[in-house]
Write a protein that holds these residues in place. Sequence first.
Motif, mmCIF file in Angstrom:
data_model
loop_
_atom_site.group_PDB
_atom_site.id
_atom_site.type_symbol
_atom_site.label_atom_id
_atom_site.label_comp_id
_atom_site.label_asym_id
_atom_site.label_seq_id
_atom_site.Cartn_x
_atom_site.Cartn_y
_atom_site.Cartn_z
ATOM 1 N N ALA A 49 28.474 39.003 48.429
ATOM 2 C CA ALA A 49 30.347 39.266 48.403
ATOM 3 C C ALA A 49 30.706 40.490 49.636
ATOM 4 C CB ALA A 49 30.216 40.648 47.563
ATOM 5 N N ALA A 53 31.724 38.997 52.796
ATOM 6 C CA ALA A 53 32.876 39.151 52.477
ATOM 7 C C ALA A 53 33.599 38.688 54.175
ATOM 8 C CB ALA A 53 33.070 40.533 52.303
ATOM 9 N N GLY A 56 36.311 35.718 54.596
ATOM 10 C CA GLY A 56 36.637 35.464 54.239
ATOM 11 C C GLY A 56 37.002 35.191 52.951
ATOM 12 N N PRO A 57 38.099 34.540 51.980
ATOM 13 C CA PRO A 57 37.241 33.960 50.567
ATOM 14 C C PRO A 57 36.786 32.904 50.659
ATOM 15 C CG PRO A 57 39.832 33.830 50.830
ATOM 16 C CD PRO A 57 39.357 35.015 51.624
ATOM 17 N N VAL A 79 29.622 32.208 44.036
ATOM 18 C CA VAL A 79 31.141 32.098 44.598
ATOM 19 C C VAL A 79 31.407 30.494 44.394
ATOM 20 C CG1 VAL A 79 31.428 32.043 46.977
ATOM 21 C CG2 VAL A 79 29.725 33.331 46.837
ATOM 22 N N PRO A 80 33.127 31.077 44.320
ATOM 23 C CA PRO A 80 33.735 32.465 44.659
ATOM 24 C C PRO A 80 34.324 32.830 43.845
ATOM 25 C CG PRO A 80 35.290 30.196 44.209
ATOM 26 C CD PRO A 80 34.207 29.989 43.746
ATOM 27 N N TRP A 83 35.404 36.564 44.241
ATOM 28 C CA TRP A 83 36.460 36.664 44.959
ATOM 29 C C TRP A 83 37.652 37.110 44.523
ATOM 30 C CZ3 TRP A 83 34.189 38.029 48.774
ATOM 31 C CH2 TRP A 83 33.325 37.166 49.830
ATOM 32 N N GLU A 84 37.151 36.492 42.702
ATOM 33 C CA GLU A 84 38.119 36.993 41.774
ATOM 34 C C GLU A 84 38.388 38.318 41.178
ATOM 35 O OE1 GLU A 84 37.946 33.986 38.537
ATOM 36 O OE2 GLU A 84 37.890 32.154 39.550
ATOM 37 N N THR A 87 38.199 41.011 46.592
ATOM 38 C CA THR A 87 39.314 40.935 47.699
ATOM 39 C C THR A 87 37.572 41.611 49.028
ATOM 40 O OG1 THR A 87 40.610 42.480 48.894
ATOM 41 C CG2 THR A 87 41.081 40.926 47.036
ATOM 42 N N PRO A 88 37.753 39.670 49.793
ATOM 43 C CA PRO A 88 36.695 39.873 51.103
ATOM 44 C C PRO A 88 37.089 41.713 51.043
ATOM 45 C CG PRO A 88 37.554 38.311 50.376
ATOM 46 C CD PRO A 88 38.700 38.611 49.563
ATOM 47 N N GLN A 90 37.824 44.180 50.076
ATOM 48 C CA GLN A 90 37.931 45.408 48.834
ATOM 49 C C GLN A 90 36.324 45.284 49.376
ATOM 50 O OE1 GLN A 90 39.471 43.847 45.604
ATOM 51 N NE2 GLN A 90 41.192 46.048 45.251
ATOM 52 N N ALA A 91 35.482 44.194 49.357
ATOM 53 C CA ALA A 91 33.827 43.896 49.741
ATOM 54 C C ALA A 91 33.697 44.969 50.298
ATOM 55 C CB ALA A 91 33.441 42.501 49.289
#
Length: 289
Positions: A49, A53, A56-57, A79-80, A83-84, A87-88, A90-91
């Motif tokens: 994460a 990040a 990107g996702p 992964v992925p 990302w659910e 978000t990148p 937020q990480a």
Amino acid sequence: MTTAALDARAGRRCHNVLNSLHATHYFSPDLGEELDALGVSHPKARNFAVRAAALGPVGPGTVAAAFYNYKYELVARHVPAVWEAATPAQALAARARAADSTLRRLLGEDTLASAEMAEAAQLALRATEACTRPARPLYSAHADLPVPEQPHMALFHAATLLREHRGDGHVAVLMSAELDGLEAVVTHTATGKGMRPKWVFGTRGWSQEEWDAACGRLRERGLVDAAGELTEQGVRLRAEIEAETDRLDRAPYEHLGAAGVERLTELGKAFAGAALVAGAFPADLIGKG
């Protein structure tokens, strides 16, 4: 001994102390708390994460390729999907908060506010000016991030850039040496400077059986002996790998200059040493057994 060799090894020493400071947040309870709040609760998902990040996702193939020594199946379990949960962006924000609180706890407010911290940040950022993007995906992605204003966070950011710059080059050297991800870890552990197998199994997703199979392949190449120790050929290959990694990573430290590298190493060693004394890392992290 030539001046170039001295410069390269000085750069490696500087990298090592800054990388130690950077790595503190990976072992910090603060990172777990920040990511738990976002819904990233599995311990093995946290590294993906925060470190991926900046890319990107992306999917598991990209992460496994960039990280190199993680088992693909482990990456694909998180992964992925990660990302659910977050978000990148937020990480990355969670990582910054965790790094900030970790450094405050390990080093103390006085150190963070010191002239030495500001000086170290300035020197490290100057070194990053000579980093290059081509064929360096993790460095290049992190180089797109803004430089934090607070000196200790600016130092963390610069240490991250220097770490990923060297790491991307190191992966290229490992590929040239025809060591796959696990074989690279096995030979590094055999030097006594890498992670113990238990940590490799717990964080990289490999099993004892896969470790043993990698040792078998390395024995066939004459790189390790029956006990898993490096042979003379293995020692020589590891030295060549580090020397070539130094060569590919020389630009930041040549740009900073000998005096700057020496001073940044001195400052970084003091900070990393204080973090170590404060319990930043597990006691059984490094070693052969």
